[in-house]
Structure formats: C-alpha cells, structure tokens
Write a protein that holds these residues in place. Structure first.
Motif, short mmCIF file in Angstrom:
data_model
loop_
_atom_site.label_atom_id
_atom_site.label_comp_id
_atom_site.label_asym_id
_atom_site.label_seq_id
_atom_site.Cartn_x
_atom_site.Cartn_y
_atom_site.Cartn_z
N ALA A 133 0.83 -1.20 0.00
CA ALA A 133 0.00 0.00 0.00
C ALA A 133 0.87 1.25 0.00
O ALA A 133 2.05 1.22 0.35
CB ALA A 133 -0.92 0.00 1.23
N ASP A 134 0.28 2.37 -0.39
CA ASP A 134 1.03 3.62 -0.50
C ASP A 134 1.75 3.99 0.79
O ASP A 134 2.82 4.57 0.77
CB ASP A 134 0.09 4.76 -0.89
N ARG A 135 1.15 3.67 1.92
CA ARG A 135 1.75 4.09 3.19
C ARG A 135 2.90 3.19 3.61
O ARG A 135 3.56 3.45 4.61
CB ARG A 135 0.68 4.08 4.28
N GLU A 136 3.16 2.09 2.87
CA GLU A 136 4.12 1.10 3.33
C GLU A 136 5.50 1.26 2.70
O GLU A 136 6.51 1.06 3.35
CB GLU A 136 3.56 -0.30 3.07
N PRO B 113 17.58 4.47 5.67
CA PRO B 113 16.27 5.02 5.31
C PRO B 113 16.34 6.37 4.63
O PRO B 113 15.42 6.75 3.91
CB PRO B 113 15.54 5.10 6.66
N GLY B 114 17.42 7.13 4.85
CA GLY B 114 17.49 8.46 4.25
C GLY B 114 17.84 8.45 2.78
O GLY B 114 17.63 9.44 2.08
N ALA B 115 18.39 7.35 2.27
CA ALA B 115 18.81 7.29 0.87
C ALA B 115 17.59 7.13 -0.03
O ALA B 115 16.84 6.17 0.09
CB ALA B 115 19.78 6.14 0.66
N LYS B 116 17.42 8.07 -0.93
CA LYS B 116 16.29 8.02 -1.86
C LYS B 116 16.74 8.07 -3.31
O LYS B 116 15.93 8.19 -4.22
CB LYS B 116 15.32 9.19 -1.57
N VAL B 117 18.06 7.99 -3.54
CA VAL B 117 18.59 7.93 -4.90
C VAL B 117 19.52 6.73 -4.99
O VAL B 117 20.43 6.56 -4.17
CB VAL B 117 19.38 9.21 -5.25
N ARG C 299 9.91 4.02 3.30
CA ARG C 299 9.10 5.24 3.20
C ARG C 299 9.53 6.27 4.23
O ARG C 299 9.77 5.96 5.39
CB ARG C 299 7.62 4.91 3.39
N ARG C 300 9.63 7.52 3.77
CA ARG C 300 9.91 8.64 4.67
C ARG C 300 9.11 9.83 4.17
O ARG C 300 9.50 10.52 3.23
CB ARG C 300 11.41 8.96 4.70
N GLY C 301 7.95 10.05 4.81
CA GLY C 301 7.06 11.10 4.36
C GLY C 301 6.56 10.82 2.96
O GLY C 301 6.21 9.70 2.61
N GLU C 302 6.53 11.86 2.14
CA GLU C 302 6.05 11.73 0.76
C GLU C 302 7.19 11.72 -0.25
O GLU C 302 6.98 11.94 -1.44
CB GLU C 302 5.08 12.88 0.45
N GLU C 303 8.42 11.48 0.22
CA GLU C 303 9.56 11.48 -0.69
C GLU C 303 9.44 10.36 -1.72
O GLU C 303 9.00 9.25 -1.41
CB GLU C 303 10.86 11.32 0.09
N VAL C 304 9.84 10.66 -2.94
CA VAL C 304 9.83 9.68 -4.04
C VAL C 304 11.26 9.22 -4.29
O VAL C 304 12.18 10.04 -4.37
CB VAL C 304 9.23 10.31 -5.31
#
Length: 472
Positions: free
Chosen positions: A246-249, A402-406, A431-436
């Motif tokens: 789900a989106d929140r997961e 968890p902070g790595a988003k790239v 997931r961390r907030g709404e970051e993509v």
C-alpha cells in the motif's frame, strides 16, 4: 553413554536408548558407538511425539532446554497490519515457514515479533558478520543486552537470543542446539538448491538443529530451487511483492535507464579485450551451455596460457565497462540533479567502488570494511552528515539506510541477476514522508552490459504498479 533408557539431543543428533521391550521408530538408525538409536537433530520433535504416544515422555534428558525470555519488549516502531498478518500466518502454519517481503518492508520487525510471541530461546542466523552486528543491535534494543549474545569467530557468548552466521551456526547448534526453540534464518535465499538440483551445504545446520519452530526471511525467495529448504524450514507462509504494498508502506519510485558511450580510447581497449575473450569462448563452446563453457574456461586458466590471456581480457573489459568515463560523468550529473537527497552508488566490483569513491570523494563500504568504520559511515548516512556512499555487494542485503532516496547502478556483480537488482531497488524504498525514490541504471552502450541490463530489469516487472514512470 548411560545404559538407562532415555532420549534427547546429543551433538547434533536425536538419540534414543529405549527400554528393552520397546522398538524404536523405523526412521532411526542403530549406532553401536553410542549403544543407542540416532537420527538427525531436526527429528527430535518427532521423537518427542513418538515418546508421548508410547508413554515414554518422562525419559527425555533434562538438558539445557530453551530458556524463557524476560517479558520486556522495547521497539519504537508500530507494526503495520501486514507485519502482524505475516506473524499470524506463520503461527497458523505451526510456526514453520518463510516470510517474503520487499527490501525495506520491515522483515526484521516481523522476526522480533515472532521471537516475542515464541517467548523462549532463539538463534538468529545471518549470511555475513556485518548483518550479525546489525541484528545484535536490534535484538539488544528490543529484548535487553543481558539476553542477547553472539557466536562467530573468536566471539562466543551464547545467551537466550544469540546471533550467528551460516558458517558458524553448525558449531553452536551441534554443541548447544537444544537451547533454542526457534531458528530465525535471514536472507534465506542463500539456502537455495544449487543449479544442478543438489541441496545447499548451508542447510546442514538446519539438519542438526532440534528447534521445532523456524522462520525464514527474504525479499527474493528461490522459487523452484527450494526442495531442501522447504523440507527443513517449511513452505512460504506469507508473500508480498513491491507492487502489492500500500502507498503508506513503501515509497513511490521512478526508474530510468541511461546509456552512456565509451570514450574512443576506451572503445579501442574494449574491442581488443572482448575480441580475445570471445575468440576463446567460441573456439571451446562445442554446443555446451554457457555455464558449462564457463566452468571449462575457469579450469583451463590453471593450465593454459591461452586461457589465462583470455581471462585477463575478460577482466579488462569488465574494468572498462564498470569505470568508464561516461558513467562517472553521468553519475555526477545525477548527483547534481538531486542536491538535497542522499544517494547510494552500486558498483560491480571492489576496484570499481574504489574508483568511484575516489572520483566523488565519498566513503566506500565493502565486505572488507572494518565493522567500526562501517558503523560510523552508516551512522553518518543516518545522521545526514554523509551525502553519498559507494558499495559493491555488502549494501545489497539487510542494511537500513532510510534516508537514501537515490540509487545509481554503475555495475552489478551478478551479470544481470534479478535478485541483486531487486535488493538494490529495495534499499531506497523505505518510506519517509512523501519522498519519491529515484533509481538510475547506467549502461555502457554497445557492450555486453546491454544484455545484462535486459536480464536484471526483469526484477522490476512485479514492481511497476508502484512506479510513477519507467525510463527507457
């Protein structure tokens, strides 16, 4: 060995010395050295059931046994519905089987909940010492340091909950296996059958372990190669793919594949090396499978100068592709495109990781990085002090960043392996907030890497429903 009737666990074996008027179970074998009947340790629960049916339960050894855990449990995370569902499915299956969840979905919390529900001694087994250290920290935080120990190398401090590696698991289970009522097997895909269908030798600890309850964890279950694994651990009891979360997961993500050209001097070197390597492979193929030809190639390098030259050419073309100037330039552009986001640069070899780390002046983590340095680097990523990190395989499994988003793929060590690609994607999906999350794959154009890229992109098929876009 005592001459009095008894049964129990001894040195990796389920052992029975029955009364004179009782026949042993048909699946046990007489061992004259012990003057008793024996079976692999994993059959001790069956022996207990047989003893109860025969009215002999009172004959069991009063050995160490699985010690109850203190009831205190501390974990700041709130379990999600799917994590509780995974635990309940595992319990409904007799507390035996594997849970398959995407990387970043919190498999470790599922294990902590299972250990708490079990309420007695547990042995957690991980493939590397680095993961042992990470498990130790989580377990000590959750159950208290006084209850958690480790067993590997020179560190041998077994406690109610103990963490070990697959290499060291046999020794502790052989000596003290009856201390643990639960086995937790991390990254259980490492126990898959070999390509020729034989069972993995890493299953040996499971064969001697008397623990009746077992939990396997992985993001990439070895479907079709799990004959031995399922027999000793149990079936898959819960499975969810990235696209089903789900989106929140999990974080949403975008992927993009970028082709980069080799420089003229790199092209010349690549063609020369590739030609020498391909010439040998074609001359010695004889219609055999690619795996058979590769094994023959490796054998020939020990005695044939021609094969050794071809092997050096193979290594040269790998180096050119993994560290070509175009990839470093494009990786720099991507980092500038995401100035406020942390990045992981996944490399295909240690030499490539060193070159990338030097080029961008960023830390590097490999299997040889000392544990203290590795902890400092990952703490720096967690605290936001380090912006980017280069790695080979050690970052593929289990590490929580968890902070790595790239994520930037500069090369792989599996020649197009889907499992490694899926694990690397999972590293940036927490997931961390709404970051993509953004997942880039850099491919050297007009090289063998194009075909490897096509193979590994199959790992994204189950994940596409979560993508916001799919680059070409």
């Amino acid at each position: 060995m005592s001459s009095s009737p008894f049964f129990g666990f001894r040195s990796g074996l389920a052992v029975l010395a029955p009364p004179d008027d009782v026949s042993p179970p048909p699946w046990m074998t007489r061992d004259p050295r012990l003057a008793a009947w024996v079976a692999p340790g994993h059959r001790l629960p069956e022996l207990r059931r047989w003893a109860r049916e025969e009215g002999l339960a009172h004959l069991e050894d009063s050995g160490a046994g699985a010690e109850a855990l203190d009831p205190d449990f501390h974990d700041a995370r709130t379990p999600r519905d799917y994590q509780w569902e995974a635990v309940r499915r595992w319990e409904a299956a007799g507390r035996r089987g594997s849970v398959v969840l995407p990387t970043g979905a919190g498999k470790s919390l599922v294990a902590l909940l299972a250990i708490r529900e079990q309420g007695e001694g547990a042995l957690v087994v991980a493939p590397t010492r680095a993961l042992v250290a990470q498990w130790f920290i989580q377990l000590a935080d959750a159950f208290g340091g006084h209850q958690v120990g480790v067993w590997y190398g020179d560190e041998k401090d077994p406690r109610r909950v103990t963490v070990t590696t697959y290499h060291s698991a046999f020794s502790i289970l052989e000596r003290q296996g009856d201390r643990f009522g639960l086995l937790v097997l991390d990254e259980v895909h490492h126990l898959a059958d070999t390509r020729d269908g034989t069972e993995s030798t890493w299953l040996d600890p499971l064969r001697i372990a008397p623990a009746p309850h077992r939990l396997g964890l992985t993001a990439t279950y070895p479907d079709g190669r799990d004959t031995g694994l399922e027999g000793l651990l149990g079936p898959v009891v819960y499975r969810r793919a990235i696209g089903e979360m789900a989106d929140r997961e999990l974080a949403d993500f975008v992927t993009e594949r970028r082709f980069v050209p080799l420089a003229p001097h790199e092209t010349e070197r690549y063609r020369r090396a590739d030609g020498l390597y391909q010439e040998w492979m074609e001359a010695h193929g004889d219609g055999a499978s690619s795996e058979e030809v590769w094994l023959r190639f490796m054998a020939e390098t020990r005695r044939s100068p021609e094969a050794r030259r071809a092997f050096h050419a193979y290594l040269e073309r790998e180096r050119i592709v993994h560290t070509c100037r175009g990839k470093l330039h494009e990786a720099g552009r991507i980092l500038r495109l995401h100035p406020a986001e942390q990045a992981i640069l996944f490399c295909g070899s240690r030499d490539a990781a060193e070159a990338v780390a030097r080029h961008f002046a960023i830390p590097m983590v490999t299997a040889h990085t000392p544990a203290s340095e590795r902890r400092d680097i990952l703490a720096g990523m967690g605290g936001g002090r380090i912006r980017a990190l280069a790695g080979v395989r050690v970052l593929d499994e289990g590490w929580d960043v968890p902070g790595a988003k790239v994520g930037i793929i500069l090369g792989d060590s599996s020649r197009g392996g889907r499992r490694q690609h899926a694990q690397r994607l999972g590293r940036i999906l927490r997931r961390r907030g709404e970051e993509v999350a953004s997942f880039y794959e850099l491919v050297a154009a007009d090289t063998f890497e194009f075909f490897a890229s096509q193979k590994r992109r199959g790992a994204l098929r189950d994940a596409r429903s979560r993508q916001l876009g799919l680059g070409l």
